[in-house]
Design a protein around this motif. Structure first.
Motif, mmCIF file in Angstrom:
data_model
loop_
_atom_site.group_PDB
_atom_site.id
_atom_site.type_symbol
_atom_site.label_atom_id
_atom_site.label_comp_id
_atom_site.label_asym_id
_atom_site.label_seq_id
_atom_site.Cartn_x
_atom_site.Cartn_y
_atom_site.Cartn_z
ATOM 1 N N PRO A 34 26.450 41.604 41.413
ATOM 2 C CA PRO A 34 27.567 41.681 40.463
ATOM 3 C C PRO A 34 28.723 42.552 40.964
ATOM 4 O O PRO A 34 29.884 42.290 40.656
ATOM 5 N N PRO A 46 32.014 39.883 41.090
ATOM 6 C CA PRO A 46 32.137 39.913 39.633
ATOM 7 C C PRO A 46 32.565 38.546 39.112
ATOM 8 O O PRO A 46 33.314 37.828 39.772
ATOM 9 N N ARG A 47 32.061 38.193 37.976
ATOM 10 C CA ARG A 47 32.373 36.928 37.299
ATOM 11 C C ARG A 47 31.673 35.722 37.931
ATOM 12 O O ARG A 47 31.882 34.607 37.486
#
Length: 133
Positions: free
Chosen positions: A30, A34-35
Motif C-alpha cells: 500500500p 496507494p489506491r
C-alpha cells in the motif's frame, strides 16, 4: 494499448536479494502503490514479482530486479487502464486522463524508489562498493 504505460529503472548499489525483500512483503505494497490492489500473478523470487492490479487502475504491474555490477537495477512496469466504471468520456478527456495518470504513477514510483535507494545504501559514498563504506 493500455492508457497508462509506465516504464522506469533505478540503480541501487545493494544486493538483489535485499531489494527483493522490500517487495516480497505484501504489507509494504500500500505504501508503494496507494489506491491499487495488487495480486501476485508470478512471484519470481529474487528476480521480482508480476501482479495484476485493480482499484484506481486495472491492468498489470511488474518489478524486475536485475543484477548489474555491484548492485541491482530496479525495473518497474505498469500497464493499465481506468477501471470500467471510471472511463473518461471523449477522446481528449481520455488522453488528458492517461497523461495525468501516467505522470502521477511514474513520479510516485520514482520518488519511492529514490527513498528506498537512500535507505538501503545507507549513506554509501559514490564510487565505494557496497559494504566498503
Amino acid at each position: 494499448m493500455p492508457a497508462v504505460d509506465v516504464i522506469d529503472e533505478t540503480f541501487l548499489a545493494v544486493p538483489r536479494a535485499r531489494v527483493a525483500a522490500e517487495f516480497a512483503d505484501p504489507a509494504r505494497w500500500p505504501a508503494w502503490w496507494p489506491r491499487l490492489r495488487p495480486e501476485i500473478a508470478h512471484d519470481r523470487g529474487a528476480d521480482g514479482i508480476r501482479w495484476t492490479v485493480t482499484g484506481a487502475l486495472a491492468g498489470t504491474m511488474e518489478v524486475w530486479l536485475e543484477e548489474v555490477l555491484d548492485g541491482t537495477v530496479l525495473h518497474f512496469f505498469l500497464r493499465a487502464d481506468p477501471p470500467h466504471d471510471a472511463q473518461p468520456r471523449g477522446r481528449f478527456a481520455r488522453r488528458r486522463w492517461a497523461r495525468r495518470e501516467s505522470d502521477r504513477w511514474h513520479l510516485g514510483f520514482k520518488t519511492r524508489a529514490f527513498t528506498l535507494k537512500r535507505r538501503l545504501e545507507d549513506g554509501r559514498p559514490a564510487g565505494v562498493a557496497p559494504g566498503e563504506g
